[in-house]
Design an enzyme around this catalytic site. Structure first.
Site, mmCIF file in Angstrom:
data_model
loop_
_atom_site.group_PDB
_atom_site.id
_atom_site.type_symbol
_atom_site.label_atom_id
_atom_site.label_comp_id
_atom_site.label_asym_id
_atom_site.label_seq_id
_atom_site.Cartn_x
_atom_site.Cartn_y
_atom_site.Cartn_z
ATOM 1 N N LYS A 188 -0.164 34.947 38.229
ATOM 2 C CA LYS A 188 -2.191 35.270 38.717
ATOM 3 C C LYS A 188 -3.021 34.823 37.325
ATOM 4 O O LYS A 188 -3.348 35.621 36.111
ATOM 5 C CB LYS A 188 -1.799 37.033 38.489
ATOM 6 C CG LYS A 188 -3.050 37.859 38.745
ATOM 7 C CD LYS A 188 -3.652 37.913 39.949
ATOM 8 C CE LYS A 188 -5.400 38.395 39.875
ATOM 9 N NZ LYS A 188 -4.659 37.889 41.537
ATOM 10 N N ASP B 137 9.762 41.642 40.155
ATOM 11 C CA ASP B 137 10.055 43.097 40.430
ATOM 12 C C ASP B 137 9.599 43.177 42.026
ATOM 13 O O ASP B 137 10.872 43.379 42.946
ATOM 14 C CB ASP B 137 10.206 44.206 39.598
ATOM 15 C CG ASP B 137 11.074 45.152 39.945
ATOM 16 O OD1 ASP B 137 12.338 45.658 40.654
ATOM 17 O OD2 ASP B 137 10.801 46.073 38.621
#
Ligand code: NAI
Length: 348
Positions: A179, A236
């Site tokens: 990001k 995750d």
């Protein structure tokens, strides 16, 4: 990616919390049925250890892991919002288990809307830093800060591991997920390290995707992915998303690999909603054990387990509830043991 340990192997066995003890018992029986001759060293960690020894992670767990260098671990519960820091995160940080490796592939016979897709990818999640350092504080009442730590060292070693794995396993492409349009410095550094390593491996295609776009692409067209390289939190979340593509958390295995130690465990947690009912699916932990056997160069036993899982699930008779069946953990395990024994008798 194979271990340097020499046989006979002793495995630190951490059953863990919730469904952990039930699935661990099942997994040990199936692994033993392959005749691989592993020696198990059970140690208690988590909530049971807290009750018995007054400590969540007794010294014996560390002594055993330091001695054996390799563990098979069940899930450990982490309270939400308050309470102790995740023991899983602590283990990964203490033993620098920086590569959380999670293969994502459809097992034949599993009912998923992606049946027919050539889906076969591997997640490489950095697992020692990022947003999991647990450094949080209140700046003023009503304002809380969590620090996201990204280092050149950790980003470079996970990128190197992902590319090495791609080369050894004949994989074609590595996709780095980030990001960095928003977190220009932290995710920017992660990407910079991935690019440097990618340049050293011109034979492997390299691409980058912003994490939100990657999530959409993963659901729309998962077969485009091969090796996926992510910082901790994205890795995750993407792991559970990917588990959902291939039949759920009951069938998704994983490994935490460092330079000296390795801990094998499923993607899922302690599943408190079904703990103690005898219905948990041990497949994810069993396939994690198969990854461990392969890591120990015991490819035949690993293959036996994977084939038995595929055969039993394909027959569709003894499936656990998460896979649409009605079998208990015990019944499914008995079917697996029978299949392992049948395959072993038949020989390679
Ligand atoms: P979870 O993975 O434990 O459960 C999510 C859902 O998947 C539940 O409905 C559960 O019943 C189902 N599920 C998970 N494993 C299954 C299996 N083997 N067979 C059948 N169904 C299964 O996630 P949740 O509920 O968010 O977390 C529970 C606890 O586990 C938390 O304390 C969390 O911190 C911890 N956790 C521990 C992990 C580890 O030890 N590595 C990893 C993830 C969570």
């Amino acid at each position: 990616m194979q271990s340097n340990l020499k046989p006979p192997y002793t495995i630190t066995l951490i059953p863990g919390d919730g469904i952990g003890p039930e699935i661990t018992e099942a997994v040990v029986k199936v692994v033993d049925a392959t005749g691989c001759g592993l020696r198990w060293e059970p140690v208690v960690a988590g909530l049971e250890a807290l009750e018995e020894h007054g400590e969540l992670m007794p010294k014996e767990v560390h002594r055993s892991l330091q001695r054996n260098k390799i563990a098979l671990k069940g899930p450990l519960t982490t309270p939400v919002g308050t309470g102790h820091k995740s023991l899983n995160v602590q283990l990964r940080q203490k033993y620098q288990l920086y590569a959380n490796i999670r293969p994502i592939a459809l097992i034949p016979g599993i009912d998923s809307r992606y049946v027919g897709e050539a889906m076969n990818m591997v997640i490489f999640r950095e697992s020692t830093e990022g947003l999991y350092t647990g450094i949080e504080h209140t700046i003023v009442p009503g304002v809380v800060e969590t620090l996201k730590i990204i280092t050149e060292k950790a980003s470079t070693r996970i990128a190197s591991k992902a590319f090495q794995y791609a080369r050894h396993r004949g994989r074609q492409k590595v996709t780095a997920v980030h990001k960095a349009n928003i977190m220009k410095q932290s995710d920017g550094l992660f990407l910079e390290c991935c690019r440097k390593i990618a340049k050293k491996h011109p034979e492997i295609a390299y691409e980058e995707l912003i994490v939100d776009n990657c999530s959409m692409q993963m659901v729309m067209n998962p077969s485009q992915f091969d090796v996926i390289l992510l910082p901790n939190l994205y890795g995750d979340i993407m792991s559970d998303l990917c588990a959902g593509l291939v039949g759920g958390l009951g069938v998704t295995p994983g490994a935490n690999i460092g330079d000296k130690h390795a801990v094998f465990e499923a993607v899922h947690g302690s599943a408190p909603d079904i703990a103690g009912q005898g219905i948990a699916n041990p497949t994810a932990m069993l396939l994690s054990a198969a990854m461990m056997l392969r890591h120990l160069n015991m490819d035949d036993s690993a293959f036996l387990i994977r084939t038995a899982v595929g055969n039993v699930i394909s027959r569709g008779k003894s499936l656990t509830r998460d896979l649409g069946g009605e079998a208990t953990t015990e019944e499914y395990t008995a079917a697996l043991i029978k299949e392992v024994q049948r395959l072993a008798k038949r020989g390679p």
